[in-house]
Scaffold this motif. Structure first.
Motif, mmCIF file in Angstrom:
data_model
loop_
_atom_site.group_PDB
_atom_site.id
_atom_site.type_symbol
_atom_site.label_atom_id
_atom_site.label_comp_id
_atom_site.label_asym_id
_atom_site.label_seq_id
_atom_site.Cartn_x
_atom_site.Cartn_y
_atom_site.Cartn_z
ATOM 1 N N ALA A 26 65.989 64.328 76.339
ATOM 2 C CA ALA A 26 64.755 63.604 76.029
ATOM 3 C C ALA A 26 64.735 63.162 74.565
ATOM 4 O O ALA A 26 64.247 62.077 74.244
ATOM 5 C CB ALA A 26 63.542 64.483 76.333
ATOM 6 N N HIS A 27 65.289 63.985 73.689
ATOM 7 C CA HIS A 27 65.352 63.620 72.271
ATOM 8 C C HIS A 27 66.223 62.386 72.070
ATOM 9 O O HIS A 27 65.850 61.437 71.354
ATOM 10 C CB HIS A 27 65.878 64.799 71.450
ATOM 11 N N ALA A 28 67.385 62.370 72.704
ATOM 12 C CA ALA A 28 68.280 61.217 72.591
ATOM 13 C C ALA A 28 67.618 59.958 73.159
ATOM 14 O O ALA A 28 67.719 58.873 72.571
ATOM 15 C CB ALA A 28 69.594 61.502 73.316
ATOM 16 N N LEU A 29 66.930 60.091 74.277
ATOM 17 C CA LEU A 29 66.257 58.937 74.872
ATOM 18 C C LEU A 29 65.112 58.436 74.002
ATOM 19 O O LEU A 29 64.894 57.225 73.897
ATOM 20 C CB LEU A 29 65.739 59.285 76.266
ATOM 21 N N ILE A 56 59.328 62.953 72.244
ATOM 22 C CA ILE A 56 60.261 63.652 73.133
ATOM 23 C C ILE A 56 59.589 63.957 74.473
ATOM 24 O O ILE A 56 60.186 63.785 75.531
ATOM 25 C CB ILE A 56 60.791 64.936 72.463
ATOM 26 N N LYS A 57 58.332 64.363 74.427
ATOM 27 C CA LYS A 57 57.637 64.739 75.667
ATOM 28 C C LYS A 57 57.506 63.569 76.646
ATOM 29 O O LYS A 57 57.342 63.779 77.831
ATOM 30 C CB LYS A 57 56.267 65.336 75.365
ATOM 31 N N ASP A 58 57.584 62.334 76.136
ATOM 32 C CA ASP A 58 57.509 61.169 77.014
ATOM 33 C C ASP A 58 58.714 61.068 77.945
ATOM 34 O O ASP A 58 58.649 60.387 78.969
ATOM 35 C CB ASP A 58 57.414 59.879 76.183
ATOM 36 N N PHE A 59 59.805 61.730 77.600
ATOM 37 C CA PHE A 59 61.041 61.619 78.366
ATOM 38 C C PHE A 59 61.469 62.934 79.015
ATOM 39 O O PHE A 59 62.557 63.020 79.588
ATOM 40 C CB PHE A 59 62.165 61.093 77.472
ATOM 41 N N ALA A 89 53.582 70.191 82.298
ATOM 42 C CA ALA A 89 52.312 69.460 82.319
ATOM 43 C C ALA A 89 52.347 68.313 83.331
ATOM 44 O O ALA A 89 51.313 67.909 83.851
ATOM 45 C CB ALA A 89 51.997 68.920 80.933
ATOM 46 N N LYS A 90 53.544 67.788 83.626
ATOM 47 C CA LYS A 90 53.678 66.691 84.573
ATOM 48 C C LYS A 90 53.826 67.168 86.013
ATOM 49 O O LYS A 90 53.787 66.373 86.933
ATOM 50 C CB LYS A 90 54.887 65.822 84.204
#
Length: 82
Positions: A15-18, A37-40, A46-47
């Motif tokens: 997720a960090h790389a994305l 990061i949490k977006d990926f 939570a999702k």
């Protein structure tokens, strides 16, 4: 806890790389706030749905127990080698 290997750390690294790639290529006029990061995160708790979906009236955990019991029964029914 001492060696955080496995799915969650891998998910965070990916997720960090994305997020870096998305922020490099984002249109700042369309999206002024940077991606986080949490977006990926694929496996963000939570999702996750609050209620486990059921298949044939059973949850995922119940199916895991059923499959484990069937595997154990199959293993015990095999004859032991001489």
């Amino acid at each position: 806890m001492m060696e955080p290997w496995g799915l969650r750390p891998q998910d965070i690294m990916h997720a960090h790389a994305l997020s870096i790639l998305a922020n490099i290529n984002r249109n700042k006029e369309v999206r002024p706030d940077p991606y986080e990061i949490k977006d990926f995160m694929l496996f963000d708790k939570a999702k996750q749905p609050a209620v486990d979906p059921k298949i044939d009236g059973k949850t995922c955990e119940e199916w895991k127990l059923i499959f484990a019991a069937e595997a154990l029964a199959a293993q015990r029914s095999k004859p032991l080698p001489p």
